[in-house]
Design an enzyme around this catalytic site. Sequence first.
Site, PDB file in Angstrom:
ATOM      1  N   ARG A 122       0.963  -1.056   0.387  1.00 48.54           N
ATOM      2  CA  ARG A 122       0.218  -0.072   0.175  1.00 48.54           C
ATOM      3  C   ARG A 122       0.990   1.706  -0.114  1.00 48.54           C
ATOM      4  NH1 ARG A 122      -5.234  -1.787   2.191  1.00 48.54           N
ATOM      5  NH2 ARG A 122      -5.868  -0.271   1.662  1.00 48.54           N
ATOM      6  N   GLN A 127      -1.528   3.338  -5.704  1.00 50.66           N
ATOM      7  CA  GLN A 127      -2.712   3.636  -5.824  1.00 50.66           C
ATOM      8  C   GLN A 127      -3.643   4.085  -6.504  1.00 50.66           C
ATOM      9  OE1 GLN A 127      -2.571   7.917  -3.390  1.00 50.66           O
ATOM     10  NE2 GLN A 127      -1.778   7.303  -1.396  1.00 50.66           N
ATOM     11  N   ASP A 130      -4.442  -0.166  -6.577  1.00 43.15           N
ATOM     12  CA  ASP A 130      -4.959  -0.743  -4.971  1.00 43.15           C
ATOM     13  C   ASP A 130      -6.720  -0.585  -5.252  1.00 43.15           C
ATOM     14  OD1 ASP A 130      -5.670  -0.674  -3.056  1.00 43.15           O
ATOM     15  OD2 ASP A 130      -4.758   0.681  -2.141  1.00 43.15           O
ATOM     16  N   SER A 133      -8.243  -0.650  -2.026  1.00 45.64           N
ATOM     17  CA  SER A 133      -8.576   0.952  -1.571  1.00 45.64           C
ATOM     18  C   SER A 133     -10.368   1.062  -2.373  1.00 45.64           C
ATOM     19  CB  SER A 133      -7.777   2.396  -2.484  1.00 45.64           C
ATOM     20  OG  SER A 133      -6.809   1.734  -1.231  1.00 45.64           O
ATOM     21  N   TYR A 227      -1.607  -1.343   8.528  1.00 45.50           N
ATOM     22  CA  TYR A 227      -2.699  -1.753   9.314  1.00 45.50           C
ATOM     23  C   TYR A 227      -2.605  -2.377  10.203  1.00 45.50           C
ATOM     24  CZ  TYR A 227      -3.115  -3.911   4.619  1.00 45.50           C
ATOM     25  OH  TYR A 227      -3.526  -4.036   2.992  1.00 45.50           O
TER      26      TYR A 227
HETATM   27  P1  NAD Z   1      -8.381  -2.870   6.612  1.00 43.73           P
HETATM   28  O1  NAD Z   1      -9.540  -2.548   5.725  1.00 43.73           O
HETATM   29  O2  NAD Z   1      -7.018  -3.578   7.180  1.00 43.73           O
HETATM   30  O3  NAD Z   1      -9.092  -2.025   8.288  1.00 43.73           O
HETATM   31  C1  NAD Z   1      -9.969  -1.329   8.259  1.00 43.73           C
HETATM   32  C2  NAD Z   1      -8.889  -0.700  10.144  1.00 43.73           C
HETATM   33  O4  NAD Z   1     -10.027  -1.550  10.320  1.00 43.73           O
HETATM   34  C3  NAD Z   1      -8.585  -0.403   9.884  1.00 43.73           C
HETATM   35  O5  NAD Z   1      -8.273   1.333   9.756  1.00 43.73           O
HETATM   36  C4  NAD Z   1      -8.236  -1.123  11.210  1.00 43.73           C
HETATM   37  O6  NAD Z   1      -7.034  -0.469  12.490  1.00 43.73           O
HETATM   38  C5  NAD Z   1      -9.179  -0.743  12.083  1.00 43.73           C
HETATM   39  N1  NAD Z   1      -9.194  -2.147  12.731  1.00 43.73           N
HETATM   40  C6  NAD Z   1      -8.573  -3.151  12.999  1.00 43.73           C
HETATM   41  N2  NAD Z   1      -8.803  -3.504  14.253  1.00 43.73           N
HETATM   42  C7  NAD Z   1      -9.466  -3.245  14.806  1.00 43.73           C
HETATM   43  C8  NAD Z   1     -10.080  -2.929  16.138  1.00 43.73           C
HETATM   44  N3  NAD Z   1      -9.598  -4.080  17.330  1.00 43.73           N
HETATM   45  N4  NAD Z   1     -10.834  -1.930  16.466  1.00 43.73           N
HETATM   46  C9  NAD Z   1     -10.904  -0.432  15.803  1.00 43.73           C
HETATM   47  N5  NAD Z   1     -10.953  -0.785  14.247  1.00 43.73           N
HETATM   48  C10 NAD Z   1      -9.416  -1.701  14.183  1.00 43.73           C
HETATM   49  O7  NAD Z   1      -7.378  -1.237   6.342  1.00 43.73           O
HETATM   50  P2  NAD Z   1      -7.560   0.216   4.731  1.00 43.73           P
HETATM   51  O8  NAD Z   1      -8.961   0.324   5.244  1.00 43.73           O
HETATM   52  O9  NAD Z   1      -6.766  -1.668   4.477  1.00 43.73           O
HETATM   53  O10 NAD Z   1      -6.091   0.415   5.420  1.00 43.73           O
HETATM   54  C11 NAD Z   1      -5.310  -0.154   5.883  1.00 43.73           C
HETATM   55  C12 NAD Z   1      -4.438   0.971   5.704  1.00 43.73           C
HETATM   56  O11 NAD Z   1      -3.421   1.579   4.899  1.00 43.73           O
HETATM   57  C13 NAD Z   1      -4.861   2.150   6.382  1.00 43.73           C
HETATM   58  O12 NAD Z   1      -4.041   2.845   7.354  1.00 43.73           O
HETATM   59  C14 NAD Z   1      -4.910   3.462   5.725  1.00 43.73           C
HETATM   60  O13 NAD Z   1      -4.678   4.460   5.357  1.00 43.73           O
HETATM   61  C15 NAD Z   1      -3.671   2.704   4.347  1.00 43.73           C
HETATM   62  N6  NAD Z   1      -3.671   2.724   3.377  1.00 43.73           N
HETATM   63  C16 NAD Z   1      -2.735   3.221   2.391  1.00 43.73           C
HETATM   64  C17 NAD Z   1      -2.312   3.370   1.205  1.00 43.73           C
HETATM   65  C18 NAD Z   1      -1.539   4.213   0.660  1.00 43.73           C
HETATM   66  O14 NAD Z   1      -1.040   4.125  -0.998  1.00 43.73           O
HETATM   67  N7  NAD Z   1      -0.902   4.965   1.383  1.00 43.73           N
HETATM   68  C19 NAD Z   1      -4.338   3.002   0.344  1.00 43.73           C
HETATM   69  C20 NAD Z   1      -4.740   2.559   0.929  1.00 43.73           C
HETATM   70  C21 NAD Z   1      -4.616   2.268   2.135  1.00 43.73           C
END
Ligand code: NAD
Length: 391
Positions: A122, A127, A130, A133, A227
């Site tokens: 990620r 992006q 992805d 996302s 994550y």
């Molecule tokens: P995901 O689908 O793995 O998880 C969804 C959310 O659930 C996460 O925010 C996680 O912290 C939360 N979670 C896990 N356990 C939990 C708990 N016990 N209580 C409450 N919440 C809990 O996550 P995602 O949506 O795929 O995103 C993961 C990360 O990747 C994020 O930090 C996002 O900002 C990042 N991201 C980065 C890019 C990039 O290009 N840089 C792109 C997309 C996402």
Amino acid sequence: MGVVVRVRAERSPGERRVAASPESVRKLVAAGASVEIESGAGAASLMTDAAYSDVGAQIVAPGAAVAGGILFHVRPLSAAEMAALPPGTVTLGVDDPFQNADAVAAARDGGVTSFALDMLPRISRAQSMDVLSSQALLAGYRLVTLAADAFGRMFGMTMTAAGTLAPARVLVLGAGVAGLQAIATAKRLGGVVSANDVRAASADEVRSVGGTFIDLDLGTADAAGGYAKELAEDRARRQQELLAPHVAASDIVITTAAVPGRAAPRLVTAAMVSAMKPGSVLVDLAAESGGNIEGSVAGERRAVAVSGGAVTLIGARDIQSDLAPDASKLYAMNCANFAALILKEGELVLDFEDELVAGSAVTHGGRIVNERVAATVPAATSVPEPVEGRA
Ligand code: NAD
């Protein structure tokens, strides 16, 4: 003639998305590929065979044998589908490889090179490719419209000469891509939105889309790659206890929490559901992977008895397919953008020095090249049997 990109019609019941759009076909053709689309593949996404042929795709019969090149897909391919591909075929789409060991083994044994877009690092450069996302964003929006439909009341505060309607109190648990989009959408509808997550960055992210962050004073739980880490049992129980009053005070609870490679964390127990007000609604995006809410079942909308009435508990399933034209449009461009990484003047060039190519590769050259996946798939025990129909 360049490499052939085949786009299949999805086979899974309920799946309405497709891995190419007219716009993405145009991009692939410009990159020198020949694009074949199975007839009707885009119909449920409002993308017609004619629209694809207008931009240079060739329409082929559904299920026509793949003769190599690159195969685009949305859902993970089955082991039988992998086994039917000629050696050297490249597959591109969502593989969910930790849940599909048979298909990974079949790709390995058949000499297929599989790229899982759900394994892409990620990082910023990824992006535009992805799929996690792009699809989570649509899921976040859809969770709110599902909740709004079941709620049967207005979201926004409304003042009229006949009286004032109070705004809906919305709680979002898990504020990743889907959760943040759910917060923003519920805000736009006029809800009063609060949220909780365990990553250190999440408080600022929640505020940036207009939500109120609920700090449970539990400490953060960050893992590599942005994550979350799974909470230890005592901390997970404490989180439930601390969330209980917030759940009880909410009209709508939307859950999106996930930890990669693990069952979804249980955030809302049956007792917490029972303490909600009649007429409240809960929607669980994680219903297919264990459930953030006790009792949620993927694809089911259930009434759960509470004191004085019932609440509605919805387990999400295939919800991106509810928005298939938009989901396909984004997914298709994600695939075409990744394909641009592995196409040079219309021919396949796999550069495993590129971290996006290496990071998303699951199998190549008869091996499972992702170490974490390899640890979950039994080793090949014998030379694979020749597959019927393969040259
Ligand atoms: P995901 O689908 O793995 O998880 C969804 C959310 O659930 C996460 O925010 C996680 O912290 C939360 N979670 C896990 N356990 C939990 C708990 N016990 N209580 C409450 N919440 C809990 O996550 P995602 O949506 O795929 O995103 C993961 C990360 O990747 C994020 O930090 C996002 O900002 C990042 N991201 C980065 C890019 C990039 O290009 N840089 C792109 C997309 C996402």
